[in-house]
Design a protein around this motif. Structure first.
Motif, PDB file in Angstrom:
ATOM      1  N   ARG A  26      37.663   0.403  11.016  1.00  0.00           N
ATOM      2  CA  ARG A  26      37.033   0.511  12.435  1.00  0.00           C
ATOM      3  C   ARG A  26      37.490   1.931  13.269  1.00  0.00           C
ATOM      4  NH1 ARG A  26      36.729   0.603  17.083  1.00  0.00           N
ATOM      5  NH2 ARG A  26      39.081   1.014  17.032  1.00  0.00           N
ATOM      6  N   ARG A  27      36.182   2.060  13.938  1.00  0.00           N
ATOM      7  CA  ARG A  27      36.163   3.708  15.213  1.00  0.00           C
ATOM      8  C   ARG A  27      35.232   3.226  15.749  1.00  0.00           C
ATOM      9  NH1 ARG A  27      38.925   8.366  13.986  1.00  0.00           N
ATOM     10  NH2 ARG A  27      39.255   7.955  15.856  1.00  0.00           N
ATOM     11  N   ALA A  28      35.457   3.797  16.807  1.00  0.00           N
ATOM     12  CA  ALA A  28      34.021   3.766  18.316  1.00  0.00           C
ATOM     13  C   ALA A  28      33.074   4.473  17.285  1.00  0.00           C
ATOM     14  CB  ALA A  28      35.487   3.952  19.380  1.00  0.00           C
ATOM     15  N   LYS A  77      30.795   7.876  16.773  1.00  0.00           N
ATOM     16  CA  LYS A  77      29.726   8.135  17.658  1.00  0.00           C
ATOM     17  C   LYS A  77      28.264   8.481  17.978  1.00  0.00           C
ATOM     18  CE  LYS A  77      33.471   8.417  20.554  1.00  0.00           C
ATOM     19  NZ  LYS A  77      33.492   7.512  21.163  1.00  0.00           N
ATOM     20  N   GLN A 105      24.077   7.933  26.083  1.00  0.00           N
ATOM     21  CA  GLN A 105      24.256   8.262  25.002  1.00  0.00           C
ATOM     22  C   GLN A 105      23.337   7.499  24.084  1.00  0.00           C
ATOM     23  OE1 GLN A 105      28.976   6.150  25.115  1.00  0.00           O
ATOM     24  NE2 GLN A 105      28.215   5.746  27.135  1.00  0.00           N
ATOM     25  N   LYS A 135      23.897   6.518  20.897  1.00  0.00           N
ATOM     26  CA  LYS A 135      24.315   5.587  20.107  1.00  0.00           C
ATOM     27  C   LYS A 135      23.269   4.331  20.359  1.00  0.00           C
ATOM     28  CE  LYS A 135      28.692   5.733  21.194  1.00  0.00           C
ATOM     29  NZ  LYS A 135      28.923   6.945  22.322  1.00  0.00           N
ATOM     30  N   CYS A 165      30.385   1.137  17.966  1.00  0.00           N
ATOM     31  CA  CYS A 165      31.023   1.502  19.277  1.00  0.00           C
ATOM     32  C   CYS A 165      30.782   0.189  20.413  1.00  0.00           C
ATOM     33  CB  CYS A 165      30.281   2.366  19.236  1.00  0.00           C
ATOM     34  SG  CYS A 165      31.402   4.002  20.723  1.00  0.00           S
ATOM     35  N   PRO A 166      31.704   0.184  21.046  1.00  0.00           N
ATOM     36  CA  PRO A 166      31.957  -0.585  22.069  1.00  0.00           C
ATOM     37  C   PRO A 166      31.582   0.877  23.040  1.00  0.00           C
ATOM     38  CG  PRO A 166      34.534  -0.634  21.774  1.00  0.00           C
ATOM     39  CD  PRO A 166      33.068   0.437  20.634  1.00  0.00           C
ATOM     40  N   ILE A 167      31.087   0.084  23.993  1.00  0.00           N
ATOM     41  CA  ILE A 167      30.275   0.864  25.052  1.00  0.00           C
ATOM     42  C   ILE A 167      30.200   0.309  26.308  1.00  0.00           C
ATOM     43  CG2 ILE A 167      28.153   1.977  25.920  1.00  0.00           C
ATOM     44  CD1 ILE A 167      26.913   1.675  23.328  1.00  0.00           C
ATOM     45  N   ASP A 168      30.969   0.716  27.529  1.00  0.00           N
ATOM     46  CA  ASP A 168      30.804   0.466  28.898  1.00  0.00           C
ATOM     47  C   ASP A 168      31.053   1.556  29.397  1.00  0.00           C
ATOM     48  OD1 ASP A 168      33.443   1.668  29.326  1.00  0.00           O
ATOM     49  OD2 ASP A 168      34.318  -0.425  29.875  1.00  0.00           O
ATOM     50  N   GLY A 169      30.055   3.010  28.912  1.00  0.00           N
ATOM     51  CA  GLY A 169      29.779   3.957  29.407  1.00  0.00           C
ATOM     52  C   GLY A 169      28.634   4.215  30.377  1.00  0.00           C
ATOM     53  N   LEU A 202      30.764  -5.338  29.123  1.00  0.00           N
ATOM     54  CA  LEU A 202      29.701  -4.493  27.272  1.00  0.00           C
ATOM     55  C   LEU A 202      29.410  -4.238  26.662  1.00  0.00           C
ATOM     56  CD1 LEU A 202      33.059  -4.355  24.742  1.00  0.00           C
ATOM     57  CD2 LEU A 202      32.214  -6.374  26.141  1.00  0.00           C
ATOM     58  N   ARG A 207      42.008   9.416  15.222  1.00  0.00           N
ATOM     59  CA  ARG A 207      42.464   8.985  15.753  1.00  0.00           C
ATOM     60  C   ARG A 207      43.193   9.726  16.694  1.00  0.00           C
ATOM     61  NH1 ARG A 207      41.515   3.064  15.408  1.00  0.00           N
ATOM     62  NH2 ARG A 207      41.148   2.238  13.470  1.00  0.00           N
ATOM     63  N   LYS A 263      47.415   7.697  20.000  1.00  0.00           N
ATOM     64  CA  LYS A 263      48.081   6.757  20.169  1.00  0.00           C
ATOM     65  C   LYS A 263      49.024   6.300  20.641  1.00  0.00           C
ATOM     66  CE  LYS A 263      44.049   4.188  18.906  1.00  0.00           C
ATOM     67  NZ  LYS A 263      43.225   3.578  19.494  1.00  0.00           N
TER      68      LYS A 263
HETATM   69  C1  FMN Z   1      35.864  -1.704  26.506  1.00  0.00           C
HETATM   70  C2  FMN Z   1      35.187  -0.488  25.984  1.00  0.00           C
HETATM   71  C3  FMN Z   1      34.203   0.543  26.376  1.00  0.00           C
HETATM   72  C4  FMN Z   1      34.329   1.753  25.769  1.00  0.00           C
HETATM   73  N1  FMN Z   1      33.042   2.547  25.503  1.00  0.00           N
HETATM   74  C5  FMN Z   1      32.436   3.720  25.111  1.00  0.00           C
HETATM   75  C6  FMN Z   1      31.647   4.587  25.373  1.00  0.00           C
HETATM   76  O1  FMN Z   1      30.628   5.042  26.611  1.00  0.00           O
HETATM   77  N2  FMN Z   1      31.073   5.370  24.964  1.00  0.00           N
HETATM   78  C7  FMN Z   1      31.784   5.290  23.369  1.00  0.00           C
HETATM   79  O2  FMN Z   1      31.999   6.417  23.188  1.00  0.00           O
HETATM   80  N3  FMN Z   1      32.876   4.930  23.641  1.00  0.00           N
HETATM   81  C8  FMN Z   1      33.412   4.108  24.154  1.00  0.00           C
HETATM   82  N4  FMN Z   1      34.726   3.587  24.377  1.00  0.00           N
HETATM   83  C9  FMN Z   1      35.311   4.169  22.837  1.00  0.00           C
HETATM   84  C10 FMN Z   1      36.552   3.763  23.140  1.00  0.00           C
HETATM   85  O3  FMN Z   1      36.830   5.453  23.811  1.00  0.00           O
HETATM   86  C11 FMN Z   1      37.456   4.048  21.595  1.00  0.00           C
HETATM   87  O4  FMN Z   1      37.319   2.603  21.199  1.00  0.00           O
HETATM   88  C12 FMN Z   1      38.984   4.978  21.606  1.00  0.00           C
HETATM   89  O5  FMN Z   1      38.816   6.260  21.920  1.00  0.00           O
HETATM   90  C13 FMN Z   1      39.810   4.626  20.456  1.00  0.00           C
HETATM   91  O6  FMN Z   1      38.736   4.951  19.336  1.00  0.00           O
HETATM   92  P1  FMN Z   1      38.886   4.022  18.503  1.00  0.00           P
HETATM   93  O7  FMN Z   1      37.956   2.684  18.608  1.00  0.00           O
HETATM   94  O8  FMN Z   1      37.956   5.165  17.385  1.00  0.00           O
HETATM   95  O9  FMN Z   1      40.100   3.971  17.233  1.00  0.00           O
HETATM   96  C14 FMN Z   1      34.763   2.211  24.345  1.00  0.00           C
HETATM   97  C15 FMN Z   1      36.184   0.797  23.911  1.00  0.00           C
HETATM   98  C16 FMN Z   1      36.192   0.385  24.933  1.00  0.00           C
HETATM   99  C17 FMN Z   1      37.252  -1.105  24.243  1.00  0.00           C
END
Ligand code: FMN
Length: 200
Positions: free
Chosen positions: A10-12, A14, A67, A69, A147-151, A171, A185, A188
């Motif tokens: 799993r990765r966040a 883009k 964003q 996404k 992708c989780p997002i709180d931006g 979120l 990654r 870390k």
């Molecule tokens: C609560 C939360 C909010 C996040 N908000 C954003 C976001 O708005 N946009 C984005 O591109 N990534 C967002 N991320 C992703 C993080 O930047 C990412 O999980 C972190 O850099 C680690 O990368 P990985 O999940 O690929 O291992 C968010 C992650 C979390 C947990």
């Protein structure tokens, strides 16, 4: 896919492929499974807004740092919570449990949350965090990405989804198929920096 692999892969992500599709049945299956995640006292305070309307997605994107996404992922869930879930027929959360547990837990729910707005809000965030991770791992298991997002501007998103007064936004989660490989990654922390044995 086993859990370790899902966690490792799993990765966040883009960028998402806007042409990728997921069926209604697959969405239902994913959410029903994700809702097996734990909540304190089983209050299941999470509420999931599945944003399907492309025009609404666009408006959310405008208050979410533009964003891609937000509009391009196949699914966009706004994970919210009902701050008063604890007070709404709490007996149903323990229906079918042994009577001894019902007698103990139902009054305990009231005592734990009543007149404690910080506890209610903390619980909202805990529950949605656990739900979010389940959604992302279940998506991974399907070969999808997330992708989780709180931006984003929480008040603005709340207005766009007609958030009730006694609910909060926690979120958002984008789910779909990534449009590009994620970079490795970064940054870390070591376990040694994070792990505390017994006490700080
Ligand atoms: C609560 C939360 C909010 C996040 N908000 C954003 C976001 O708005 N946009 C984005 O591109 N990534 C967002 N991320 C992703 C993080 O930047 C990412 O999980 C972190 O850099 C680690 O990368 P990985 O999940 O690929 O291992 C968010 C992650 C979390 C947990």
């Amino acid at each position: 896919m086993n859990v370790s692999t899902a966690i490792q892969e799993r990765r966040a992500e883009k960028m998402f492929d806007p042409a990728f599709t997921i069926s209604e049945q697959q969405v239902t299956d994913l959410l029903v499974k994700a809702m097996l995640s734990p909540t304190a006292f089983n209050i299941q305070n999470w509420r999931i807004v599945n944003v399907k309307d492309p025009a609404l997605r666009q408006r959310i994107r405008e208050v979410a740092w533009n964003q891609d996404k937000v509009t391009d992922a196949t699914l966009l869930f706004v994970l919210c919570a009902d701050l008063n879930a604890w007070a709404k027929e709490p007996a149903r959360y323990w229906a079918g449990a042994p009577q001894m547990y019902q007698d103990m837990l139902i009054p305990a729910i009231d005592a734990y949350y009543r007149d404690k707005p910080q506890v209610q809000r903390d619980e909202a965030m805990r529950s949605c965090g656990l739900l979010a991770m389940s959604i992302m791992l279940l998506a991974q298991e399907q070969g999808w990405h997330s992708c989780p997002i709180d931006g984003f501007d929480f008040d603005a998103v709340g207005k766009l989804i007609n958030l009730p007064d006694d609910h909060v936004v926690s979120l958002m989660i984008a789910v779909g198929s990534r449009a590009q490989e994620s970079f490795p990654r970064t940054g870390k922390l070591s376990l040694a920096e994070v792990l505390v044995e017994n006490s700080f």
